[in-house]
Design a protein around this motif. Structure first.
Motif, PDB file in Angstrom:
ATOM      1  N   ALA A 251       0.768  -1.059  -0.014  1.00 47.60           N
ATOM      2  CA  ALA A 251      -0.087  -0.040   0.095  1.00 47.60           C
ATOM      3  C   ALA A 251       0.957   1.302   0.022  1.00 47.60           C
ATOM      4  CB  ALA A 251      -0.937   0.115   1.114  1.00 47.60           C
ATOM      5  N   ALA A 252       1.948   1.227   0.684  1.00 48.44           N
ATOM      6  CA  ALA A 252       2.928   2.598   0.813  1.00 48.44           C
ATOM      7  C   ALA A 252       3.564   2.593  -0.700  1.00 48.44           C
ATOM      8  CB  ALA A 252       4.086   2.192   1.910  1.00 48.44           C
ATOM      9  N   ASN A 253       3.783   1.638  -1.531  1.00 48.65           N
ATOM     10  CA  ASN A 253       4.229   1.924  -2.849  1.00 48.65           C
ATOM     11  C   ASN A 253       3.164   2.105  -3.705  1.00 48.65           C
ATOM     12  OD1 ASN A 253       6.951   1.395  -1.838  1.00 48.65           O
ATOM     13  ND2 ASN A 253       6.831  -1.016  -1.895  1.00 48.65           N
ATOM     14  N   ASN A 254       2.055   2.504  -3.244  1.00 48.61           N
ATOM     15  CA  ASN A 254       0.783   2.725  -4.280  1.00 48.61           C
ATOM     16  C   ASN A 254       0.456   1.557  -5.056  1.00 48.61           C
ATOM     17  OD1 ASN A 254       0.937   5.586  -3.606  1.00 48.61           O
ATOM     18  ND2 ASN A 254       2.637   5.794  -4.925  1.00 48.61           N
ATOM     19  N   GLY A 255       0.439   0.413  -4.338  1.00 48.63           N
ATOM     20  CA  GLY A 255      -0.002  -0.734  -4.938  1.00 48.63           C
ATOM     21  C   GLY A 255       0.916  -1.645  -5.743  1.00 48.63           C
ATOM     22  N   GLN A 256       1.984  -0.989  -5.820  1.00 53.53           N
ATOM     23  CA  GLN A 256       2.995  -1.634  -6.803  1.00 53.53           C
ATOM     24  C   GLN A 256       3.796  -2.592  -5.757  1.00 53.53           C
ATOM     25  OE1 GLN A 256       5.500   1.454  -8.466  1.00 53.53           O
ATOM     26  NE2 GLN A 256       4.132   2.061  -9.875  1.00 53.53           N
ATOM     27  N   ASN A 257       4.168  -3.699  -6.177  1.00 53.10           N
ATOM     28  CA  ASN A 257       4.747  -4.741  -5.710  1.00 53.10           C
ATOM     29  C   ASN A 257       6.273  -4.504  -5.448  1.00 53.10           C
ATOM     30  OD1 ASN A 257       2.659  -6.678  -5.284  1.00 53.10           O
ATOM     31  ND2 ASN A 257       2.863  -7.350  -7.131  1.00 53.10           N
ATOM     32  N   ALA A 258       6.695  -4.636  -4.193  1.00 52.94           N
ATOM     33  CA  ALA A 258       8.081  -4.474  -3.886  1.00 52.94           C
ATOM     34  C   ALA A 258       9.041  -5.321  -4.727  1.00 52.94           C
ATOM     35  CB  ALA A 258       8.441  -4.642  -2.431  1.00 52.94           C
ATOM     36  N   PRO A 259      10.259  -5.335  -4.859  1.00 57.32           N
ATOM     37  CA  PRO A 259      11.263  -6.224  -5.361  1.00 57.32           C
ATOM     38  C   PRO A 259      10.850  -7.750  -4.863  1.00 57.32           C
ATOM     39  CG  PRO A 259      12.614  -4.362  -4.938  1.00 57.32           C
ATOM     40  CD  PRO A 259      11.022  -3.967  -4.409  1.00 57.32           C
ATOM     41  N   ALA A 260      10.855  -8.923  -5.937  1.00 53.82           N
ATOM     42  CA  ALA A 260      10.678 -10.025  -5.575  1.00 53.82           C
ATOM     43  C   ALA A 260      11.609 -10.476  -4.311  1.00 53.82           C
ATOM     44  CB  ALA A 260      10.786 -10.960  -6.598  1.00 53.82           C
ATOM     45  N   THR A 261      11.230 -11.132  -3.430  1.00 59.55           N
ATOM     46  CA  THR A 261      11.970 -11.795  -2.178  1.00 59.55           C
ATOM     47  C   THR A 261      11.598 -13.013  -2.128  1.00 59.55           C
ATOM     48  OG1 THR A 261      10.107 -11.077  -0.674  1.00 59.55           O
ATOM     49  CG2 THR A 261      12.162  -9.401  -1.064  1.00 59.55           C
ATOM     50  N   PRO A 262      12.579 -13.913  -1.486  1.00 62.51           N
ATOM     51  CA  PRO A 262      12.509 -15.306  -1.398  1.00 62.51           C
ATOM     52  C   PRO A 262      11.132 -15.636  -0.528  1.00 62.51           C
ATOM     53  CG  PRO A 262      14.663 -14.918  -1.100  1.00 62.51           C
ATOM     54  CD  PRO A 262      14.035 -13.498  -1.068  1.00 62.51           C
ATOM     55  N   LYS A 263      10.449 -16.769  -0.872  1.00 63.83           N
ATOM     56  CA  LYS A 263       9.318 -17.312  -0.125  1.00 63.83           C
ATOM     57  C   LYS A 263       9.978 -17.586   1.006  1.00 63.83           C
ATOM     58  CE  LYS A 263       6.001 -18.226  -3.701  1.00 63.83           C
ATOM     59  NZ  LYS A 263       4.841 -19.449  -4.118  1.00 63.83           N
ATOM     60  N   LYS A 264       9.152 -17.793   2.311  1.00 66.19           N
ATOM     61  CA  LYS A 264       9.572 -18.241   3.563  1.00 66.19           C
ATOM     62  C   LYS A 264       8.735 -19.209   4.009  1.00 66.19           C
ATOM     63  CE  LYS A 264      11.342 -13.535   4.777  1.00 66.19           C
ATOM     64  NZ  LYS A 264      12.919 -13.767   4.740  1.00 66.19           N
ATOM     65  N   THR A 265       9.361 -20.357   4.450  1.00 67.72           N
ATOM     66  CA  THR A 265       8.575 -21.504   4.849  1.00 67.72           C
ATOM     67  C   THR A 265       9.187 -22.224   6.221  1.00 67.72           C
ATOM     68  OG1 THR A 265       7.573 -23.636   4.379  1.00 67.72           O
ATOM     69  CG2 THR A 265       9.590 -22.988   3.278  1.00 67.72           C
ATOM     70  N   LEU A 266       7.968 -22.518   6.984  1.00 67.89           N
ATOM     71  CA  LEU A 266       8.378 -23.457   8.239  1.00 67.89           C
ATOM     72  C   LEU A 266       8.607 -24.731   7.806  1.00 67.89           C
ATOM     73  CD1 LEU A 266       6.325 -21.467  10.742  1.00 67.89           C
ATOM     74  CD2 LEU A 266       8.672 -21.104  10.266  1.00 67.89           C
ATOM     75  N   CYS A 267       8.309 -25.246   6.739  1.00 66.16           N
ATOM     76  CA  CYS A 267       8.663 -26.486   6.318  1.00 66.16           C
ATOM     77  C   CYS A 267      10.099 -26.777   5.980  1.00 66.16           C
ATOM     78  CB  CYS A 267       7.732 -27.063   5.155  1.00 66.16           C
ATOM     79  SG  CYS A 267       8.081 -28.590   4.452  1.00 66.16           S
ATOM     80  N   TYR A 268      10.874 -27.517   6.882  1.00 68.05           N
ATOM     81  CA  TYR A 268      12.328 -27.433   6.660  1.00 68.05           C
ATOM     82  C   TYR A 268      12.584 -28.828   5.875  1.00 68.05           C
ATOM     83  CZ  TYR A 268      17.284 -26.924   7.354  1.00 68.05           C
ATOM     84  OH  TYR A 268      18.460 -26.571   6.901  1.00 68.05           O
ATOM     85  N   GLY A 269      11.877 -29.858   6.065  1.00 67.14           N
ATOM     86  CA  GLY A 269      12.285 -31.127   5.625  1.00 67.14           C
ATOM     87  C   GLY A 269      12.431 -31.390   4.141  1.00 67.14           C
ATOM     88  N   PRO A 270      12.844 -32.265   3.557  1.00 66.80           N
ATOM     89  CA  PRO A 270      13.100 -33.565   4.178  1.00 66.80           C
ATOM     90  C   PRO A 270      14.245 -33.819   5.095  1.00 66.80           C
ATOM     91  CG  PRO A 270      12.701 -34.091   1.836  1.00 66.80           C
ATOM     92  CD  PRO A 270      12.878 -32.547   2.149  1.00 66.80           C
ATOM     93  N   TYR A 271      14.615 -34.398   6.170  1.00 64.39           N
ATOM     94  CA  TYR A 271      15.494 -34.819   6.827  1.00 64.39           C
ATOM     95  C   TYR A 271      16.148 -36.153   6.085  1.00 64.39           C
ATOM     96  CZ  TYR A 271      13.601 -31.181   9.890  1.00 64.39           C
ATOM     97  OH  TYR A 271      13.116 -30.166  10.394  1.00 64.39           O
ATOM     98  N   TYR A 272      17.474 -35.887   5.903  1.00 66.97           N
ATOM     99  CA  TYR A 272      18.101 -36.919   5.130  1.00 66.97           C
ATOM    100  C   TYR A 272      19.057 -37.830   6.214  1.00 66.97           C
ATOM    101  CZ  TYR A 272      17.035 -35.331   0.493  1.00 66.97           C
ATOM    102  OH  TYR A 272      16.186 -34.870  -0.433  1.00 66.97           O
ATOM    103  N   LEU A 273      19.144 -39.074   5.610  1.00 71.93           N
ATOM    104  CA  LEU A 273      19.881 -39.943   6.494  1.00 71.93           C
ATOM    105  C   LEU A 273      21.314 -39.749   6.350  1.00 71.93           C
ATOM    106  CD1 LEU A 273      19.568 -42.865   8.111  1.00 71.93           C
ATOM    107  CD2 LEU A 273      20.100 -44.055   5.926  1.00 71.93           C
ATOM    108  N   ASP A 274      21.860 -39.345   5.398  1.00 67.21           N
ATOM    109  CA  ASP A 274      23.223 -38.740   5.044  1.00 67.21           C
ATOM    110  C   ASP A 274      23.227 -37.489   4.799  1.00 67.21           C
ATOM    111  OD1 ASP A 274      24.237 -41.363   5.393  1.00 67.21           O
ATOM    112  OD2 ASP A 274      23.608 -42.099   3.413  1.00 67.21           O
ATOM    113  N   GLU A 275      24.535 -36.928   4.994  1.00 65.89           N
ATOM    114  CA  GLU A 275      24.745 -35.442   4.789  1.00 65.89           C
ATOM    115  C   GLU A 275      24.242 -34.963   3.281  1.00 65.89           C
ATOM    116  OE1 GLU A 275      25.568 -33.017   6.650  1.00 65.89           O
ATOM    117  OE2 GLU A 275      26.430 -33.998   8.448  1.00 65.89           O
ATOM    118  N   GLN A 276      23.256 -33.863   3.258  1.00 63.74           N
ATOM    119  CA  GLN A 276      23.102 -33.259   2.042  1.00 63.74           C
ATOM    120  C   GLN A 276      23.248 -31.697   2.169  1.00 63.74           C
ATOM    121  OE1 GLN A 276      22.008 -34.728  -0.955  1.00 63.74           O
ATOM    122  NE2 GLN A 276      22.276 -36.821   0.232  1.00 63.74           N
ATOM    123  N   VAL A 277      23.836 -31.076   0.812  1.00 66.79           N
ATOM    124  CA  VAL A 277      24.000 -29.550   0.956  1.00 66.79           C
ATOM    125  C   VAL A 277      22.561 -28.960   1.309  1.00 66.79           C
ATOM    126  CG1 VAL A 277      24.881 -27.441  -0.231  1.00 66.79           C
ATOM    127  CG2 VAL A 277      26.128 -29.757  -0.259  1.00 66.79           C
ATOM    128  N   GLY A 278      22.733 -27.789   2.263  1.00 70.89           N
ATOM    129  CA  GLY A 278      21.211 -27.173   2.502  1.00 70.89           C
ATOM    130  C   GLY A 278      20.206 -27.836   3.095  1.00 70.89           C
TER     131      GLY A 278
END
Length: 519
Positions: free
Chosen positions: A393-420
């Motif tokens: 609304a402060a930007n007169n209805g124009q969307n701000a620059p795209a930012t990464p989505k945020k989620t509380l879903c962290y999985g999957p949890y792997y048996l062995d090491e995986q990057v990220g």
């Protein structure tokens, strides 16, 4: 002279098993399903049955068997479906036959059989227990009542499950706990099973669904050779059973529970599948041990040699764990576990399609609404702070620059090491740290931070800064609140970044392990 490849497939196994939350009925239904593809099929074939020479696969709702004569095959086609539907009313059953000529490739016969089975599954089957319009119906299932015992009125399916439970030798329990070679085991379940046996200090239980990876690739490579395919199926069932035995031994050793009050109810075990109902705090240790042992069992000896022909070193598995209250409908818990398993597989296959890494996903059901996992993620786990709308609304209805989505879903949890990503052991360590004396304030602070993340990102950042200045365990705080940025392909086929936070999962798992609500 040609031979005949017979195939039978049982569908709707889980819906048949999970019609109610009564453990007696669930146990009886599991016994029936286990018997369909083993003793029941053998009984219909009769004296001519030869498991070693003719059986290709007989497990997990699937039968593939080679008949030497047309007459015997026709007899089974006529008699087996009715035998199954009478023994287990409500089961959906399909069958097909392919003639194998002397020159025909066995792999092509298997492919043709699968196509025919898929066609048969699309044909509507008339249930035997449909009943008349005016007949009395069971209050629990809505099906026609066929048996009355005092005030207890039972439909055909429930009655069959209860009779199977009474007459059964608890074979699925014995197979799951001690293996196929324990037919003479003295173990015997008590007459009345109670869902309260699956709980301890709180009412959280888990539906666990585990499914192997890469079976399609193996079948394509080994399916052309009847002997190899049959041997692979046999070894696979042995590996799955051994993994279940080791997983049970792990939780039995760690928890030292009484066999009179089992905290686990096996539901399906066969092929590369396992489904079980288990006490909440035991679910992840049980699943992790199963996956570890499954990999070990499929990476050695004869199985290793067979898998080499499919350019694979071992088989892996993915799992979905749905944490639910003991009063929540088990059927919906299973559906969620199945969707979580699929989500884990999808993520793992994106990493390595041929040698899919083992992993698990879990979710703690906090809502009374029955939703798909996709809907749960959108409703509960995606962070959409309300202050973002004010910014637009402060930007007169124009969307701000795209930012990464945020989620509380962290999985999957792997048996062995995986990057990220975090491993299952990483998750266990975080939860163990949360339980240490002196981290009570950290737990409360992280919960407040999570709430603010849904409301206002600036307020959440300020709360996090305050937490950093107060806590002595900064490493744990960073593990919980520092996002892992991953790249996903959205529905439009475009890549987008998403930030995944581990705090929600860790706190949910901590609560399941430590919450005290029962005396």
């Amino acid at each position: 002279m040609g031979k005949y490849l017979y195939g039978a497939s049982v569908q709707g196994i889980q819906s048949f098993i999970f019609q109610t939350n009564q453990l007696n009925d669930i146990s009886g239904a599991s016994e029936l399903v286990e018997n369909i593809c083993t003793s029941m099929f053998e009984e219909v074939v009769g004296k001519a049955f030869n498991k070693k020479e003719n059986a290709v696969i007989m497990a997990a709702g699937n039968v593939k068997y080679v008949f030497d004569t047309k007459e015997l095959c026709e007899h089974v086609v006529r008699c087996f479906p009715r035998r199954v539907m009478e023994a287990a009313p409500g089961i959906t059953f399909s069958q097909a036959v392919v003639e194998i000529k002397d020159h025909q490739d066995f792999g092509k016969a298997i492919d043709e059989l699968e196509k025919k089975l898929k066609m048969q599954r699309n044909l509507q089957q008339i249930p035997l227990e449909i009943g008349m319009l005016g007949c009395k119906r069971s209050a629990t299932t809505g099906m026609p009542v066929i048996h009355v015992n005092g005030v207890k009125e039972t439909d055909a399916a429930t009655y069959a499950k209860q009779e199977a439970r009474k007459k059964g030798r608890d074979k699925l329990y014995i197979k799951s706990f001690w293996g196929n070679n324990s037919d003479d085991h003295e173990f015997k379940l008590k007459k009345e099973l109670d869902v309260k046996d699956l709980t301890k200090k709180n009412d959280w239980i888990a539906i666990v669904h585990i499914d192997g990876n890469g079976l399609g690739t193996v079948v394509q490579k080994l399916g052309k050779n009847r002997e190899k395919f049959s041997r692979f199926s046999e070894l696979l069932d042995q590996a799955t059973t051994k993994a279940a035995n080791n997983a049970f031994e792990k939780i039995k050793t760690n928890d030292n529970f009484n066999l009179e009050k089992l905290p686990i109810c096996p539901v399906v075990l066969g092929g590369d599948d396992l489904t079980a109902i288990i006490r909440g705090d035991l679910a992840i240790p049980y699943t992790q041990k199963f996956i570890q042992c499954f990999e070990e069992q499929t990476s050695k000896n004869e199985m290793k040699d067979l898998l080499k022909q499919a350019n694979m070193e071992k088989l892996t598995a993915c799992a979905g764990i749905a944490y639910i209250k003991s009063s929540f409908p088990f059927y919906y818990g299973y559906k969620l576990a199945e969707e979580l398993c699929l989500a884990a597989k999808t993520d793992a296959k994106a990493k390595n399609k041929l040698n899919v890494p083992s992993c698990l996903m879990f979710h703690k059901v906090q809502d009374s609404f029955v939703l798909s996992y996709k809907d749960i993620k959108e409703r509960e786990l995606e962070l959409k702070p309300k202050d973002n709308d004010k910014d637009k609304a402060a930007n007169n209805g124009q969307n701000a620059p795209a930012t990464p989505k945020k989620t509380l879903c962290y999985g999957p949890y792997y048996l062995d090491e995986q990057v990220g990503y975090k491993t299952i052991n990483d998750l266990e360590r975080m939860v163990k740290e949360l339980g240490k004396v002196g981290n009570g304030g950290l737990k409360t602070g992280v919960r407040q931070w999570l709430s603010l993340m849904h409301e206002n990102e600036e307020a959440a950042a300020q709360r996090l800064q305050r937490l950093e200045s107060l806590t002595s365990n900064k490493k744990l705080l960073l593990n919980l609140t520092t996002p892992a940025t991953r790249t996903h392909v959205n529905n439009a086929g475009k890549e987008e970044q998403e930030e995944h936070y581990a705090a929600y999962d860790a706190l949910a798992y901590y609560t399941i392990n430590n919450q005290q609500t029962n005396d």
